[in-house]
Enzyme design. Structure first.
Site, short mmCIF file in Angstrom:
data_model
loop_
_atom_site.label_atom_id
_atom_site.label_comp_id
_atom_site.label_asym_id
_atom_site.label_seq_id
_atom_site.Cartn_x
_atom_site.Cartn_y
_atom_site.Cartn_z
N ARG A 1 37.76 49.77 35.18
CA ARG A 1 38.10 49.50 33.60
C ARG A 1 37.83 50.81 33.03
O ARG A 1 38.03 51.05 31.89
CB ARG A 1 37.13 48.43 33.20
CG ARG A 1 37.31 47.35 33.86
CD ARG A 1 36.23 46.15 33.51
NE ARG A 1 36.57 45.00 34.25
CZ ARG A 1 35.96 43.89 33.82
NH1 ARG A 1 35.23 44.03 32.61
NH2 ARG A 1 35.95 42.79 34.50
N THR B 1 38.06 45.88 40.12
CA THR B 1 39.06 45.85 38.92
C THR B 1 40.21 46.76 39.73
O THR B 1 40.92 47.48 38.65
CB THR B 1 38.53 46.22 37.39
OG1 THR B 1 37.51 45.53 37.21
CG2 THR B 1 39.61 45.63 36.61
N GLU C 1 29.53 48.12 42.65
CA GLU C 1 31.04 48.12 42.59
C GLU C 1 31.56 48.91 41.09
O GLU C 1 31.26 48.42 39.92
CB GLU C 1 31.26 46.65 42.15
CG GLU C 1 32.81 46.18 42.00
CD GLU C 1 33.08 44.87 41.66
OE1 GLU C 1 32.27 43.93 42.32
OE2 GLU C 1 34.01 44.44 40.93
N LYS D 1 35.88 36.64 45.96
CA LYS D 1 35.40 36.59 44.74
C LYS D 1 35.60 35.41 43.91
O LYS D 1 36.66 34.81 44.13
CB LYS D 1 35.66 38.03 43.80
CG LYS D 1 35.18 38.02 42.51
CD LYS D 1 35.47 39.43 42.16
CE LYS D 1 35.06 39.64 40.61
NZ LYS D 1 34.81 40.92 40.20
C1 3PG Z 1 33.63 41.37 36.77
O1 3PG Z 1 34.40 42.47 36.55
O2 3PG Z 1 33.38 41.30 38.00
C2 3PG Z 1 33.09 40.98 35.59
O3 3PG Z 1 33.36 41.45 34.36
C3 3PG Z 1 31.35 41.06 35.55
O4 3PG Z 1 30.97 39.91 34.77
P1 3PG Z 1 29.80 40.01 33.71
O5 3PG Z 1 29.96 41.29 33.13
O6 3PG Z 1 29.90 38.61 33.01
O7 3PG Z 1 28.50 40.16 34.92
#
Ligand code: 3PG
Length: 210
Positions: free
Chosen positions: A44, A68, A40, A128
């Site tokens: 970001r 995201t 994924e 999710k």
């Molecule tokens: C996401 O975008 O799904 C999360 O930031 C992932 O979470 P984690 O960095 O705590 O694994």
């Protein structure tokens, strides 16, 4: 096998924020070598679409999605780059409808009964659950599965090798997402062998359960 079946079989989705877009293929190969052929790639980081494109074109065995995704423009860009599924942290009806209209799986973040019902209304039964640990983790998912028994969740946020098993052993969980095997410093230092090692470790935990 459709995308949901693939994600279920793999069981773990690395959530990637890659700043050095030229490392996309090396990272994708590290995941495949670690037994986790799914990524994924989150918007970001600048250049996410380029990372998706490079991975999708050069590593056919890797199922690449976008994360995201907050706007229709980003969804369009991700799909154009070759993303096979789209993930968002929250529920944005416009984005969900756009992605479904393009014929792709959309996995929006749903934390509350009302959000779950909005997802169900649009025909979604894989959602999710984000941020998972901060919102009660498996305890919350079990409670919400009472009224929404047909929903499968992809919890993400605060999951790592220590609590992975608690999630994967539940039949309410399609897969888990997380960044623990692709931490920013590992990617910055190009420690792709370590990425592979952490993936293999996660796969071993999964295989003890599933
Ligand atoms: C996401 O975008 O799904 C999360 O930031 C992932 O979470 P984690 O960095 O705590 O694994």
């Amino acid at each position: 096998m459709n995308i949901y079946e693939k994600i279920k079989e793999i069981g773990i989705i690395p959530v990637i924020k890659l700043e050095n877009t030229e490392d996309a293929v090396a990272l994708g190969r590290a995941l495949v070598n670690g037994g986790i052929p799914v990524a994924e790639v989150t918007f970001r980081a600048e250049g996410a679409a380029g990372v998706i494109k490079a991975m999708a074109e050069q590593i056919p065995e890797l199922t690449v999605g976008a994360g995201t995704v907050l706007t229709i423009e980003q969804a369009e860009e991700a799909i154009g780059a070759g993303a096979k599924f789209i993930v968002s942290p929250g529920f944005n009806r416009k984005v969900v409808e756009y992605v479904l209209g393009r014929g792709l799986p959309m996995i929006p973040g749903c934390m509350t009964p009302s959000e779950i019902e909005q997802g169900l209304e649009l025909g979604l039964d894989v959602l999710k659950f984000f941020p998972a640990e901060a919102n009660g983790g498996m305890k919350m998912i079990k409670a919400m599965s009472g009224p929404y028994g047909g929903v499968k969740f992809i919890p993400t946020g605060g999951i790592n090798q220590d609590n992975l098993a608690d999630y994967l052993k539940s039949d309410k969980i399609l897969a888990v997402g997380g960044s623990w095997m692709v931490k920013p410093d590992l990617l910055r230092n190009r420690q792709f062998d370590e990425v592979t090692r952490l993936c293999l470790e996660a796969v071993e935990i999964k295989e003890q359960i599933r």
